[in-house]
Every structure is written in structure tokens, then in C-alpha cells.
Scaffold this motif. Structure first.
Motif, PDB file in Angstrom:
ATOM      1  N   LEU A   1      -7.843  20.131   5.775  1.00  0.00           N
ATOM      2  CA  LEU A   1      -9.101  20.096   5.025  1.00  0.00           C
ATOM      3  C   LEU A   1      -8.800  19.969   3.540  1.00  0.00           C
TER       4      LEU A   1
ATOM      5  N   GLY B   1      -4.177  26.462  -4.714  1.00  0.00           N
ATOM      6  CA  GLY B   1      -4.445  26.294  -6.134  1.00  0.00           C
ATOM      7  C   GLY B   1      -3.763  25.061  -6.667  1.00  0.00           C
TER       8      GLY B   1
ATOM      9  N   VAL C   1      -5.451  34.529  -4.883  1.00  0.00           N
ATOM     10  CA  VAL C   1      -4.204  34.467  -5.658  1.00  0.00           C
ATOM     11  C   VAL C   1      -4.502  33.988  -7.072  1.00  0.00           C
TER      12      VAL C   1
ATOM     13  N   SER D   1      -3.120  34.608 -11.370  1.00  0.00           N
ATOM     14  CA  SER D   1      -1.899  34.309 -12.137  1.00  0.00           C
ATOM     15  C   SER D   1      -1.918  35.113 -13.431  1.00  0.00           C
TER      16      SER D   1
ATOM     17  N   LYS E   1      -8.162  30.540 -13.436  1.00  0.00           N
ATOM     18  CA  LYS E   1      -7.765  31.809 -12.800  1.00  0.00           C
ATOM     19  C   LYS E   1      -8.566  32.979 -13.379  1.00  0.00           C
TER      20      LYS E   1
ATOM     21  N   GLY F   1       3.453  36.546  -9.910  1.00  0.00           N
ATOM     22  CA  GLY F   1       4.546  36.322 -10.866  1.00  0.00           C
ATOM     23  C   GLY F   1       5.204  34.987 -10.555  1.00  0.00           C
TER      24      GLY F   1
ATOM     25  N   MET G   1       4.829  24.145  -7.234  1.00  0.00           N
ATOM     26  CA  MET G   1       3.976  24.277  -8.421  1.00  0.00           C
ATOM     27  C   MET G   1       4.765  24.825  -9.616  1.00  0.00           C
TER      28      MET G   1
HETATM   29  P1  NDP Z   1       2.196  24.968  -4.105  1.00  0.00           P
HETATM   30  O1  NDP Z   1       1.870  23.807  -4.955  1.00  0.00           O
HETATM   31  O2  NDP Z   1       3.549  25.078  -3.498  1.00  0.00           O
HETATM   32  O3  NDP Z   1       1.139  25.094  -2.922  1.00  0.00           O
HETATM   33  C1  NDP Z   1      -0.228  24.937  -3.181  1.00  0.00           C
HETATM   34  C2  NDP Z   1      -0.988  24.975  -1.877  1.00  0.00           C
HETATM   35  O4  NDP Z   1      -2.369  24.735  -2.176  1.00  0.00           O
HETATM   36  C3  NDP Z   1      -0.518  23.901  -0.921  1.00  0.00           C
HETATM   37  O5  NDP Z   1      -0.473  24.396   0.393  1.00  0.00           O
HETATM   38  C4  NDP Z   1      -1.606  22.845  -1.063  1.00  0.00           C
HETATM   39  O6  NDP Z   1      -1.767  22.157   0.179  1.00  0.00           O
HETATM   40  C5  NDP Z   1      -2.842  23.688  -1.338  1.00  0.00           C
HETATM   41  N1  NDP Z   1      -3.878  22.885  -1.977  1.00  0.00           N
HETATM   42  C6  NDP Z   1      -3.876  22.370  -3.231  1.00  0.00           C
HETATM   43  N2  NDP Z   1      -4.952  21.590  -3.405  1.00  0.00           N
HETATM   44  C7  NDP Z   1      -5.660  21.609  -2.240  1.00  0.00           C
HETATM   45  C8  NDP Z   1      -6.860  20.985  -1.798  1.00  0.00           C
HETATM   46  N3  NDP Z   1      -7.566  20.167  -2.573  1.00  0.00           N
HETATM   47  N4  NDP Z   1      -7.280  21.234  -0.528  1.00  0.00           N
HETATM   48  C9  NDP Z   1      -6.567  22.038   0.280  1.00  0.00           C
HETATM   49  N5  NDP Z   1      -5.423  22.663  -0.085  1.00  0.00           N
HETATM   50  C10 NDP Z   1      -4.978  22.438  -1.336  1.00  0.00           C
HETATM   51  O7  NDP Z   1       1.865  26.245  -4.999  1.00  0.00           O
HETATM   52  P2  NDP Z   1       2.259  27.792  -4.903  1.00  0.00           P
HETATM   53  O8  NDP Z   1       2.593  28.180  -3.522  1.00  0.00           O
HETATM   54  O9  NDP Z   1       3.165  28.074  -6.018  1.00  0.00           O
HETATM   55  O10 NDP Z   1       0.851  28.436  -5.325  1.00  0.00           O
HETATM   56  C11 NDP Z   1       0.024  29.193  -4.479  1.00  0.00           C
HETATM   57  C12 NDP Z   1      -0.925  29.982  -5.354  1.00  0.00           C
HETATM   58  O11 NDP Z   1      -0.182  30.863  -6.195  1.00  0.00           O
HETATM   59  C13 NDP Z   1      -1.754  29.115  -6.290  1.00  0.00           C
HETATM   60  O12 NDP Z   1      -3.076  29.594  -6.364  1.00  0.00           O
HETATM   61  C14 NDP Z   1      -1.053  29.287  -7.637  1.00  0.00           C
HETATM   62  O13 NDP Z   1      -1.937  29.068  -8.708  1.00  0.00           O
HETATM   63  C15 NDP Z   1      -0.591  30.720  -7.548  1.00  0.00           C
HETATM   64  N6  NDP Z   1       0.515  31.095  -8.427  1.00  0.00           N
HETATM   65  C16 NDP Z   1       1.761  30.566  -8.238  1.00  0.00           C
HETATM   66  C17 NDP Z   1       2.810  30.958  -9.060  1.00  0.00           C
HETATM   67  C18 NDP Z   1       4.199  30.431  -8.890  1.00  0.00           C
HETATM   68  O14 NDP Z   1       5.087  30.763  -9.698  1.00  0.00           O
HETATM   69  N7  NDP Z   1       4.489  29.631  -7.888  1.00  0.00           N
HETATM   70  C19 NDP Z   1       2.608  31.913 -10.155  1.00  0.00           C
HETATM   71  C20 NDP Z   1       1.250  32.410 -10.260  1.00  0.00           C
HETATM   72  C21 NDP Z   1       0.262  32.003  -9.415  1.00  0.00           C
HETATM   73  P3  NDP Z   1      -1.947  20.551   0.317  1.00  0.00           P
HETATM   74  O15 NDP Z   1      -1.332  19.895  -0.875  1.00  0.00           O
HETATM   75  O16 NDP Z   1      -1.265  20.298   1.618  1.00  0.00           O
HETATM   76  O17 NDP Z   1      -3.419  20.373   0.411  1.00  0.00           O
END
Ligand code: NDP
Length: 244
Positions: free
Chosen positions: A65, A95, A144, A146, A163, A190, A196
Motif C-alpha cells: 500500500l 516515514g 516513530v 525523531s 515529526k 536515535g 534513511m
Molecule cells: P527506511 O527508509 O529504511 O524505511 C522507511 C519505511 O517507510 C520503508 O519500509 C518504506 O517502505 C516506508 N514508506 C515510506 N514511504 C511510504 C509510502 N508512501 N507508503 C508506504 N510506506 C512507505 O527508514 P527507517 O527505517 O530509518 O525509518 C523508520 C522511521 O524511523 C521513520 O519514521 C523515520 O523518520 C524514523 N527515524 C529514523 C531514524 C534513523 O536513524 N534511521 C532516526 C529517527 C527517526 P516502501 O518504500 O517499501 O514503501
């Protein structure tokens, strides 16, 4: 050591479960006994998660989705109701970082995309599943956030504003459900070794950062029936809750 089974029989919805923190949260929730409803766009990532969960003897439902599709989010709540009648937990994790840029240079379409995924989709999700959470014996929601929401450094403004808006939404939602069995909180992971983070900090050595699997247990704790906090921010770096 016996694996904690605090989520046995629970249905937990996780957005952004195709990679990074959401994927690891999916594995962790399934390990603790949950049936995971995994949402993201990338089917390959969701299938990988499904394989890993099945290997552990647990199960998942995959929901490919785009969270920019609000009507699809509306349908999600109805579909979960038809299948299970309730929903025990939501991890609003998906995100987007968007562009790191001075405000005056941000294109309207980039602004719209980040706000839609980081804020609007979570509002649509609450709207879609609120009743289901209330029907659960221990409904839990965690979103989640930040550290950027508070630091709001130059060039990080778009992501930071999204955020901060998310945190404000969680805080007021938590106030609304205070007298129900539902609990809602924010989670600050963190810096974590994900795609990302690599995009945000290309010069950084990822080996210096914790992996998603290392932080996932703390995130999943926030959808556990044992959680009592409401309207709080849990920060991995301090290991503590603080008011939103
Ligand atoms: P990634 O970029 O690795 O993963 C992001 C996830 O969000 C993916 O599974 C992606 O799936 C999904 N996503 C993004 N856009 C869409 C969309 N339009 N529809 C559906 N799914 C979507 O990021 P992280 O795992 O690092 O981040 C996860 C959360 O943690 C986020 O909210 C981020 O802001 C927060 N965060 C992360 C930090 C870090 O250091 N990594 C620090 C602070 C906060 P797909 O592309 O398959 O749709």
C-alpha cells in the motif's frame, strides 16, 4: 532463555515494514507471538519479512500500500475488522526524510510528499483504526518520531516540522483516549543503521550505529499490554519516557 510471548494472539499493524526499523519491529513482534499486518509499498521487502516470520513459526498478513492513498488506509481498518474484529497494536513507523534544504528552496511537491507520509497518513491511520483499538483489551499505538522534531536544525526543517506535527497529534490523541484502555506514545529511535540514515548522513560509517534489530525490542515494548505510559515520548538514547 524462553522468548517473551507478551504478544501471543495479538494483531499488530506496522507501517513501513518492508525494510529498516519497521521490518525489524515486524520480526520482533512476531517473535513475541503477534500476528503482524505489514504495510509498505515494496512487495519484495514485505515478502522477505513474511519468509522470516514464517521460519519462526509465526504468521503475517502483507498489505502492499502507498500511504499517500488515504482511501486505502480507510479500507485497512474495515478489512481488519472483518478479519479479526479488533486490533491490538499499531506501530506508525513509515516515514520519509524528504529533502535537506533551506525552506525557501523546498518544492511544494517535496513538502507535500513528506507531510502526507509522515503526518497525514498517521492521522488517516488513527481515524481508520481508533474504534478497533478501543475494542481491544489493551489497544496500543506508537508513532516513530525523531530528535529532529525538537532540534529543528537548519536544512532539516521539513522533516523536523513533520515529526513535530506527528508528536503534537500523538499528544492530543493520547489525551483523548486517556480514560479508555488504549495507550498512545511516540518513539525516538536515535540514529539507526538504515537506508534513511545513510541518505541523511552519507559520510557516516554505518558500522558505528545500532542496527534496527537492536532497537526493535524497545519499540515493540510500546505495543505490549504491560505498557502503562500514555502521551509520552520514549527515547532510545536516554532509555526513558518524557512528556511529549
Ligand atoms: P527506511 O527508509 O529504511 O524505511 C522507511 C519505511 O517507510 C520503508 O519500509 C518504506 O517502505 C516506508 N514508506 C515510506 N514511504 C511510504 C509510502 N508512501 N507508503 C508506504 N510506506 C512507505 O527508514 P527507517 O527505517 O530509518 O525509518 C523508520 C522511521 O524511523 C521513520 O519514521 C523515520 O523518520 C524514523 N527515524 C529514523 C531514524 C534513523 O536513524 N534511521 C532516526 C529517527 C527517526 P516502501 O518504500 O517499501 O514503501
Amino acid at each position: 532463555m524462553a522468548v517473551q510471548q507478551d504478544l501471543a494472539g495479538k494483531v499488530i499493524l506496522i507501517t513501513g515494514a518492508s525494510r529498516g526499523i519497521g521490518y525489524a519491529a515486524g520480526v520482533e513482534a512476531a517473535r513475541r507471538g503477534a500476528h503482524v499486518v505489514a504495510v509498505a509499498r515494496t512487495v519484495g521487502g514485505l515478502e522477505e519479512l513474511d519468509d522470516e516470520i514464517q521460519e519462526m513459526g509465526s504468521s503475517a498478513t502483507l498489505v502492499p500500500l502507498d500511504l499517500r492513498d488515504g482511501e486505502a488506509i480507510d479500507r485497512l481498518g474495515a478489512a481488519i475488522f472483518e478479519r479479526w474484529g479488533h486490533l491490538d497494536g499499531v506501530i506508525g513507523n513509515a516515514g520519509q526524510l524528504g529533502v535537506l534544504s533551506p525552506w525557501a528552496h523546498i518544492k511544494p511537491e517535496d513538502f507535500e510528499k513528506v507531510m502526507t507520509v509522515n503526518v497525514t497518513a498517521n492521522y488517516r491511520l488513527i481515524r481508520s483504526v481508533d474504534l478497533l483499538l478501543r475494542q481491544a483489551p489493551d489497544g496500543r499505538a506508537v508513532f516513530v518520531s525523531s530528535g529532529a522534531a525538537r532540534s529543528a536544525r537548519p536544512f532539516w526543517g521539513l522533516y523536523a516540522a513533520s515529526k513535530a506535527a506527528l508528536d503534537a497529534m500523538v499528544k492530543s490523541y493520547a489525551g483523548e483516549i486517556e480514560n479508555t484502555r488504549v495507550r498512545a506514545n511516540s518513539f525516538n529511535p536515535g540514529p539507526v543503521r538504515t537506508a534513511m540514515r545513510a541518505k541523511a548522513m552519507p559520510g557516516e560509517n554505518p558500522e558505528t550505529l545500532p542496527t534496527p534489530a537492536e532497537i526493535a525490542p524497545k519499540l515493540v515494548d510500546l505495543v505490549s499490554p504491560g505498557l502503562t505510559q500514555n502521551g509520552q515520548l520514549f527515547s532510545i538514547q536516554s532509555g526513558e519516557f518524557s512528556p511529549l
